[in-house]
Design a protein around this motif. Sequence first.
Motif, mmCIF file in Angstrom:
data_model
loop_
_atom_site.group_PDB
_atom_site.id
_atom_site.type_symbol
_atom_site.label_atom_id
_atom_site.label_comp_id
_atom_site.label_asym_id
_atom_site.label_seq_id
_atom_site.Cartn_x
_atom_site.Cartn_y
_atom_site.Cartn_z
ATOM 1 N N GLY A 15 4.265 9.923 77.847
ATOM 2 C CA GLY A 15 5.602 9.528 77.416
ATOM 3 C C GLY A 15 6.196 8.518 78.362
ATOM 4 O O GLY A 15 5.485 7.682 78.923
ATOM 5 N N HIS A 16 7.496 8.622 78.560
ATOM 6 C CA HIS A 16 8.232 7.692 79.410
ATOM 7 C C HIS A 16 8.765 8.443 80.616
ATOM 8 O O HIS A 16 9.541 9.387 80.480
ATOM 9 C CB HIS A 16 9.370 7.049 78.619
ATOM 10 C CG HIS A 16 8.863 6.237 77.464
ATOM 11 N ND1 HIS A 16 8.402 4.958 77.618
ATOM 12 C CD2 HIS A 16 8.690 6.555 76.157
ATOM 13 C CE1 HIS A 16 7.993 4.499 76.446
ATOM 14 N NE2 HIS A 16 8.158 5.454 75.548
ATOM 15 N N HIS A 43 11.011 8.053 69.817
ATOM 16 C CA HIS A 43 10.895 9.511 69.729
ATOM 17 C C HIS A 43 9.926 9.884 68.608
ATOM 18 O O HIS A 43 9.084 10.769 68.771
ATOM 19 C CB HIS A 43 12.260 10.158 69.481
ATOM 20 C CG HIS A 43 13.258 9.878 70.546
ATOM 21 N ND1 HIS A 43 13.257 10.507 71.772
ATOM 22 C CD2 HIS A 43 14.299 9.006 70.583
ATOM 23 C CE1 HIS A 43 14.238 10.049 72.507
ATOM 24 N NE2 HIS A 43 14.890 9.134 71.810
ATOM 25 N N LEU A 46 6.335 9.076 69.691
ATOM 26 C CA LEU A 46 5.835 10.090 70.612
ATOM 27 C C LEU A 46 5.445 11.359 69.861
ATOM 28 O O LEU A 46 4.362 11.917 70.082
ATOM 29 C CB LEU A 46 6.877 10.410 71.685
ATOM 30 C CG LEU A 46 7.115 9.341 72.738
ATOM 31 C CD1 LEU A 46 8.324 9.700 73.593
ATOM 32 C CD2 LEU A 46 5.877 9.136 73.599
ATOM 33 N N LEU A 77 9.584 13.233 82.734
ATOM 34 C CA LEU A 77 8.872 12.569 81.652
ATOM 35 C C LEU A 77 9.375 13.103 80.327
ATOM 36 O O LEU A 77 9.436 14.323 80.122
ATOM 37 C CB LEU A 77 7.358 12.816 81.768
ATOM 38 C CG LEU A 77 6.528 12.129 80.680
ATOM 39 C CD1 LEU A 77 5.409 11.302 81.284
ATOM 40 C CD2 LEU A 77 5.949 13.154 79.717
ATOM 41 N N HIS A 78 9.754 12.214 79.453
ATOM 42 C CA HIS A 78 10.144 12.558 78.072
ATOM 43 C C HIS A 78 8.938 12.189 77.229
ATOM 44 O O HIS A 78 8.588 11.008 77.122
ATOM 45 C CB HIS A 78 11.375 11.744 77.662
ATOM 46 C CG HIS A 78 11.866 12.074 76.295
ATOM 47 N ND1 HIS A 78 12.568 13.218 76.010
ATOM 48 C CD2 HIS A 78 11.744 11.397 75.124
ATOM 49 C CE1 HIS A 78 12.880 13.228 74.722
ATOM 50 N NE2 HIS A 78 12.386 12.140 74.167
ATOM 51 N N GLY A 79 8.252 13.196 76.692
ATOM 52 C CA GLY A 79 7.028 12.881 75.979
ATOM 53 C C GLY A 79 6.468 14.041 75.199
ATOM 54 O O GLY A 79 7.212 14.918 74.738
ATOM 55 N N LEU A 92 2.450 3.878 77.886
ATOM 56 C CA LEU A 92 3.003 5.195 78.193
ATOM 57 C C LEU A 92 2.515 5.702 79.550
ATOM 58 O O LEU A 92 1.414 5.400 79.982
ATOM 59 C CB LEU A 92 2.617 6.203 77.105
ATOM 60 C CG LEU A 92 3.177 5.907 75.711
ATOM 61 C CD1 LEU A 92 2.700 6.963 74.720
ATOM 62 C CD2 LEU A 92 4.696 5.834 75.728
#
Length: 164
Positions: A15-16, A43, A46, A77-79, A92
């Motif tokens: 993710g980010h 979003h 992902l 991490l948003h993933g 990513l």
Amino acid sequence: METRIVARPEFRLVGHAARVPLIHRGVNPYIQRHVAALPAEEHLRLEALGDAEPVGLLAVRADLDADYDEGSELTYLHGVAVSRSSPVPADLDVIEVSAGRWVVIRVVGPHPQILQRTWATAAAEWFPFNPWRLRPGPEIVTVPGPTGDLGSPTRELWLPVEPA
């Protein structure tokens, strides 16, 4: 406290990511800005990549200070979780996760207060009375989908554990 122990093979979190300070109470504005800066389409992209447990969008804290000192830096991490064999787009960030066990704690209530309270309860009341201790690895929180009740969402807190 509703818990279960889950064994997982190696997987990756993709993710980010951003380096942010650890904040123990309330919403972390650095994480909030990081996630808000991602376009809605990202979003969805992902979510489409995720093919492993824990499922759905994930909020991941990695590289935490061993003492959990307020203000210390961590990687957020948003993933999503993907299997080791899944291709990962080059744009990513990736966190490799070794095989191991996890205590999965069901969390229901307003975010982030109930999550923070649950973590504190686990540290004070669950770990001392169970044959598990934290092991190195990321802490993962499942994020409810866009149709979920954000005022009282159900989430899961995944903490890496090993026998004490």
